[in-house]
Motif scaffolding. Structure first.
Motif, PDB file in Angstrom:
ATOM      1  N   UNK A  57     -37.616 -51.390 -59.169  1.00  7.26           N
ATOM      2  CA  UNK A  57     -37.792 -49.976 -59.460  1.00  7.26           C
ATOM      3  C   UNK A  57     -38.251 -49.930 -61.050  1.00  7.26           C
ATOM      4  N   UNK A  58     -39.405 -48.971 -61.273  1.00  6.48           N
ATOM      5  CA  UNK A  58     -39.760 -48.916 -62.608  1.00  6.48           C
ATOM      6  C   UNK A  58     -40.766 -47.766 -63.029  1.00  6.48           C
ATOM      7  N   UNK A  59     -41.000 -47.399 -64.157  1.00  5.25           N
ATOM      8  CA  UNK A  59     -41.785 -46.247 -64.744  1.00  5.25           C
ATOM      9  C   UNK A  59     -43.144 -46.495 -64.038  1.00  5.25           C
ATOM     10  N   UNK A 111     -41.567 -55.258 -52.064  1.00  2.11           N
ATOM     11  CA  UNK A 111     -42.817 -56.074 -52.101  1.00  2.11           C
ATOM     12  C   UNK A 111     -43.879 -55.220 -52.630  1.00  2.11           C
ATOM     13  N   UNK A 112     -43.631 -54.429 -53.674  1.00  2.00           N
ATOM     14  CA  UNK A 112     -44.593 -53.860 -54.483  1.00  2.00           C
ATOM     15  C   UNK A 112     -45.044 -52.549 -53.746  1.00  2.00           C
ATOM     16  N   UNK A 113     -44.619 -52.133 -52.470  1.00  2.00           N
ATOM     17  CA  UNK A 113     -44.769 -50.870 -51.610  1.00  2.00           C
ATOM     18  C   UNK A 113     -44.101 -49.824 -52.097  1.00  2.00           C
ATOM     19  N   UNK A 114     -44.526 -48.715 -52.548  1.00  2.00           N
ATOM     20  CA  UNK A 114     -43.803 -47.620 -52.955  1.00  2.00           C
ATOM     21  C   UNK A 114     -43.075 -47.129 -51.708  1.00  2.00           C
ATOM     22  N   UNK A 115     -41.608 -46.740 -51.936  1.00  2.50           N
ATOM     23  CA  UNK A 115     -40.845 -46.245 -50.855  1.00  2.50           C
ATOM     24  C   UNK A 115     -40.236 -45.095 -51.319  1.00  2.50           C
ATOM     25  N   UNK A 148     -36.748 -35.872 -55.556  1.00  2.00           N
ATOM     26  CA  UNK A 148     -36.767 -37.313 -55.148  1.00  2.00           C
ATOM     27  C   UNK A 148     -37.570 -37.162 -53.649  1.00  2.00           C
ATOM     28  N   UNK A 149     -38.712 -38.113 -53.529  1.00  2.88           N
ATOM     29  CA  UNK A 149     -39.372 -37.923 -52.457  1.00  2.88           C
ATOM     30  C   UNK A 149     -39.434 -39.134 -51.893  1.00  2.88           C
ATOM     31  N   UNK A 158     -48.522 -42.991 -49.148  1.00  8.30           N
ATOM     32  CA  UNK A 158     -49.790 -43.468 -49.080  1.00  8.30           C
ATOM     33  C   UNK A 158     -50.919 -43.490 -50.222  1.00  8.30           C
ATOM     34  N   UNK A 159     -50.621 -42.595 -51.022  1.00  6.83           N
ATOM     35  CA  UNK A 159     -51.637 -42.202 -52.285  1.00  6.83           C
ATOM     36  C   UNK A 159     -51.237 -42.750 -53.472  1.00  6.83           C
ATOM     37  N   UNK A 160     -50.029 -43.665 -53.451  1.00  7.54           N
ATOM     38  CA  UNK A 160     -49.387 -44.224 -54.479  1.00  7.54           C
ATOM     39  C   UNK A 160     -49.977 -45.700 -54.950  1.00  7.54           C
ATOM     40  N   UNK A 161     -50.691 -46.538 -53.817  1.00  6.15           N
ATOM     41  CA  UNK A 161     -51.258 -47.829 -54.139  1.00  6.15           C
ATOM     42  C   UNK A 161     -50.020 -48.577 -54.101  1.00  6.15           C
ATOM     43  N   UNK A 162     -49.927 -49.712 -54.942  1.00  7.12           N
ATOM     44  CA  UNK A 162     -49.023 -50.792 -55.259  1.00  7.12           C
ATOM     45  C   UNK A 162     -48.670 -50.874 -56.624  1.00  7.12           C
TER      46      UNK A 162
END
Length: 303
Positions: free
Chosen positions: A248-250, A264-268, A285-286, A293-297
């Motif tokens: 988790x990070x900014x 694994x670097x994938x936004x959840x 909170x989404x 899908x539009x957040x990249x890694x």
């Protein structure tokens, strides 16, 4: 030549469609449909291609918004806009980085499709009332009335948050640290007494169906989902394995700092904070996996 003209304007068209729809996925479909319309036009005969393309895209976005309104009303729990990454260097989102914060998009959801389109085209893109009237098929006086109603509604409904990016990022980083450490006292210190938490799981991920209000209830909820058991339940709800690198990070989301939870670097999950006077007033909170899908890694630190 026709292709080059369209590609030169693609980001602007995506910006128009996203603001009107609040969904990058729907906006992408609209832009693709605008391309199909444009490909049938003799570009040499269009005096102002940019204005023409914005007009076509806006009309398509309004039509799509009318169709999806009913679907959003039947959505499981609150519907929140689809977050987009506005990290520096992501050139495809340059046109989206300004005035697409989640708090504004949430308020725009309460407008009618025409009011929303008028507000976006006027406030975000600076179009004249005459130009907007041509887009929506209304006379200029009617367009002015729609714009006034939309502005008043946004002014009354939009939360009064601090716009200082450094302050928002500082509070976001403290929020992340408190959640990761399970520091209930630290969370209580950050949250305003009347803080609210709005969750969007779409029936596909664990998220509160109702808005959570009050500092103690919100803090307990956040501490619970940050615990090992809370994480396991969430991963199970979206069909993800419990093993793997969790972090988790900014990150820059919708033009401002947010907390992004990754596997694994994938936004959840995306958590965006509305901050005023140094305290968190609203939490978005989404967690709906279809909106990630539009957040990249991302490279985020482990808990």
């Amino acid at each position: 030549m026709s292709v080059e003209i369209f590609e030169e304007n693609r980001r602007v068209l995506a910006g128009v469609a996203y603001r009107i729809l609040g969904s990058a996925t729907d906006a992408e479909d609209v832009v693709q449909e605008a391309w199909l319309r444009w490909s049938d036009v003799d570009a040499a005969k269009v005096a102002d291609p940019r204005a023409y393309l914005v007009r076509v895209t806006s009309r398509l976005a309004i039509d799509r918004l009318r169709r999806v309104k009913a679907r959003r009303e039947a959505y499981v729990g609150p519907w929140l806009p689809e977050p987009i990454s506005t990290e520096p260097g992501l050139s495809e989102h340059v046109e989206l980085a300004d005035s697409v914060d989640l708090a504004l998009l949430v308020v725009l959801e309460t407008l009618s499709p025409l009011e929303r389109a008028v507000f976006v085209l006027r406030e975000a893109f600076g179009m004249s009332y005459l130009e907007i009237g041509e887009v929506i098929g209304r006379a200029e006086p009617t367009t002015r009335q729609l714009a006034r109603r939309a502005r008043d509604h946004v002014r009354d409904g939009r939360p009064r948050f601090d716009v200082d990016r450094a302050e928002r990022r500082r509070v976001t980083e403290r929020f992340i640290t408190a959640c990761v450490d399970g520091d209930l006292a630290g969370l209580l210190d950050l949250l305003s007494k009347d803080v609210t938490l709005v969750g969007d799981g779409g029936g596909k991920a664990r998220a509160p169906i109702n808005v959570i209000e009050g500092v103690s209830r919100v803090a307990r909820f956040l501490a619970g989902i940050a615990s090992g058991e809370g994480v396991r339940r969430f991963l199970a709800s979206v069909g993800l394995p419990e093993s793997g690198t969790f972090g988790v990070g900014p990150a820059e989301v919708n033009g401002g700092p947010a907390a992004v939870v990754t596997l694994e670097g994938r936004p959840i999950t995306v958590i965006s904070l509305g901050v005023a006077d140094g305290a968190v007033q609203t939490i978005y909170l989404i967690a709906n996996p279809e909106k990630m899908s539009r957040l990249g890694s991302f490279r985020t630190e482990g808990p």
